[in-house]
Write an enzyme that holds these catalytic residues in place. Structure first.
Site, PDB file in Angstrom:
ATOM      1  N   LYS A  73      39.264  49.749  39.254  1.00 26.16           N
ATOM      2  CA  LYS A  73      38.236  49.739  38.195  1.00 26.16           C
ATOM      3  C   LYS A  73      37.091  50.375  38.647  1.00 26.16           C
ATOM      4  CE  LYS A  73      36.083  46.552  34.784  1.00 26.16           C
ATOM      5  NZ  LYS A  73      35.713  45.080  34.365  1.00 26.16           N
ATOM      6  N   THR A 130      39.939  42.238  33.230  1.00 27.99           N
ATOM      7  CA  THR A 130      39.907  43.395  34.145  1.00 27.99           C
ATOM      8  C   THR A 130      39.295  43.434  35.293  1.00 27.99           C
ATOM      9  OG1 THR A 130      38.135  44.222  32.825  1.00 27.99           O
ATOM     10  CG2 THR A 130      40.091  44.932  31.778  1.00 27.99           C
ATOM     11  N   ASP A 131      38.681  42.528  35.645  1.00 26.66           N
ATOM     12  CA  ASP A 131      37.666  42.482  36.899  1.00 26.66           C
ATOM     13  C   ASP A 131      38.518  42.426  38.059  1.00 26.66           C
ATOM     14  OD1 ASP A 131      34.930  40.251  35.478  1.00 26.66           O
ATOM     15  OD2 ASP A 131      35.450  42.276  34.980  1.00 26.66           O
ATOM     16  N   GLU A 148      36.470  58.070  64.358  1.00 27.34           N
ATOM     17  CA  GLU A 148      35.133  57.674  64.354  1.00 27.34           C
ATOM     18  C   GLU A 148      35.128  56.290  65.384  1.00 27.34           C
ATOM     19  OE1 GLU A 148      33.163  59.041  60.329  1.00 27.34           O
ATOM     20  OE2 GLU A 148      32.013  57.955  61.807  1.00 27.34           O
ATOM     21  N   THR A 150      39.189  39.259  28.911  1.00 26.71           N
ATOM     22  CA  THR A 150      38.739  39.703  27.712  1.00 26.71           C
ATOM     23  C   THR A 150      39.490  39.983  26.760  1.00 26.71           C
ATOM     24  OG1 THR A 150      36.549  40.501  28.984  1.00 26.71           O
ATOM     25  CG2 THR A 150      37.185  41.670  26.752  1.00 26.71           C
ATOM     26  N   TYR A 206      30.519  37.120  24.493  1.00 32.06           N
ATOM     27  CA  TYR A 206      31.637  36.612  24.089  1.00 32.06           C
ATOM     28  C   TYR A 206      32.290  35.685  25.116  1.00 32.06           C
ATOM     29  CZ  TYR A 206      33.852  40.031  27.340  1.00 32.06           C
ATOM     30  OH  TYR A 206      34.067  40.534  28.368  1.00 32.06           O
TER      31      TYR A 206
HETATM   32  N1  LIG Z   1      37.169  42.919  30.585  1.00 33.61           N
HETATM   33  C1  LIG Z   1      37.268  42.050  31.099  1.00 33.61           C
HETATM   34  O1  LIG Z   1      38.372  41.515  30.972  1.00 33.61           O
HETATM   35  C2  LIG Z   1      36.413  41.360  31.878  1.00 33.61           C
HETATM   36  C3  LIG Z   1      36.367  39.850  32.303  1.00 33.61           C
HETATM   37  N2  LIG Z   1      35.270  39.308  32.832  1.00 33.61           N
HETATM   38  C4  LIG Z   1      37.569  39.477  32.896  1.00 33.61           C
HETATM   39  O2  LIG Z   1      37.862  40.234  33.793  1.00 33.61           O
HETATM   40  O3  LIG Z   1      38.335  38.472  32.444  1.00 33.61           O
END
Ligand SMILES: NC(=O)C[C@H](N)C(=O)O
Length: 339
Positions: free
Chosen positions: A174, A101-102, A294, A22, A35
């Site tokens: 995340k 970020t994923d 456990e 992103t 996007y």
């Molecule tokens: N905020 C992001 O970067 C989300 C995007 N789907 C990615 O992981 O590339």
């Protein structure tokens, strides 16, 4: 020398490896809200942030242009080889990876386990595309360069820098689907803070823990390791499916302290007896999975993931299998953070 500059007063050389995400995303002018990740090159990203040229000498290369939901072994291997080559040939004083970020935490942890040397590697992304109101990418990029260019960043492994925080590869995860305050380290918090105007404050000593480094396996593929998510009314089917698809390892995203139903535990025990590496992790956000409390791990031949979440436990399981580690004591030791 001034902070970040070597004795000759020249700026540190930072290699920027762009993968997409992103942070490189752009809204389609014809579409409202939607996007597409990975539209802007690393070169363009760096050129879009004023003042970077005062922090470091930047050189950007495009490794891929994908959303990180599509991150794959081929890109991981290309990143690891390019970083190691740049360090071994002393081409760079630090590396920045721009990334979605994923799966950012998985790439960070993978590289933290395969890259040798103590030069800084910083991974950075953003939650909003460059075209959004209050885009967070430019500030994150600026802070990523500040951290990668600072000599105090050496010996800290791979660091994730987003939203003013510096977080270690082992702990960062995340925690929110959309917020810019999404990356956290539930067990131990950030290793430092960075502010575009105020600079960097590290909270931990450098070299705090010595990570093992694993050789990159030949080829572009890590062994197949599945994550099985436990829940109420759990049965053995997902484990049997993993085995039938040739999994060499199974990570349990268990309930509570890495636990699951009796029928699922029996299936995992059978898998371990077949030579499949079984690692108990947990769907719970914080804490450590404890051995033989456990679940009788000694009897079942299981490994516990300690503080590693399922997606990171999977990466380490892949590397251990690829490295041919089989001794139970060695497998378990590999999951224990030595700090
Ligand atoms: N905020 C992001 O970067 C989300 C995007 N789907 C990615 O992981 O590339």
């Amino acid at each position: 020398a001034e902070p970040g500059k070597d004795a000759a007063g020249s700026l540190p050389r930072i290699l920027v490896l762009a993968t997409g995400g992103t942070i490189a995303g752009q809204a389609d002018p014809r579409a409202t809200g939607a996007y597409k990740s990975g539209q802007i090159t690393g070169e363009q990203l760096m050129a879009s942030v004023p003042g970077l040229d005062k922090l470091a000498k930047l050189n950007a290369e495009q490794i891929s242009s994908i959303g990180s939901q599509d991150m794959n072994d081929k890109v991981w291997f290309a990143l690891a080889r390019r970083i190691q080559d740049a360090f071994d040939k002393n081409e760079a004083d630090g590396v920045i990876i721009t990334h979605g970020t994923d799966t950012l935490e998985e790439t960070a942890f993978f590289l933290d386990n395969v890259v040798r040397g103590d030069k800084p590697v910083v991974i950075v992304g953003s939650m909003r595309p460059a075209s959004a109101v209050s885009a967070d990418g430019p500030g994150n990029l600026y802070e990523a360069v500040q951290v990668a260019a600072d000599p105090r960043s050496r010996g800290r492994g791979v660091m994730a820098v987003l939203n003013d925080k510096i977080q270690g590869a082992r702990s960062v995860t995340k925690t929110n689907t959309t917020s810019i305050e999404t990356f956290g380290s539930p067990n131990d918090g950030p290793i430092g803070y960075v502010d575009t105007a105020g600079g960097i404050r590290f909270l931990t000593q450098a070299g705090g823990f010595k990570r093992a480094t694993y050789q990159l396996p030949a080829g572009e593929q890590l062994p197949r390791v599945e994550i099985v998510y436990s829940h109420a009314n759990m049965d053995a089917v997902p484990i049997e499916d993993a085995i039938s698809h040739g999994a060499k390892g199974i990570v349990l995203a268990g309930v509570g302290d890495g636990n699951t139903s009796k029928s699922a535990l029996d299936a995992l025990e059978a898998a371990a007896k077949k030579g499949i590496l079984v690692v108990r992790s947990t769907r719970v956000r914080s804490g450590f999975v404890t051995r033989n409390v456990e679940v009788d791990d000694d009897k079942n031949g299981f490994v516990v993931s300690e503080d590693l979440n399922p997606q990171k436990a999977r990466v380490l399981t892949q590397l251990l299998i690829a490295s041919g580690v089989t001794a139970p004591a060695e497998l378990q030791k590999a999951f224990t953070a030595t700090w």
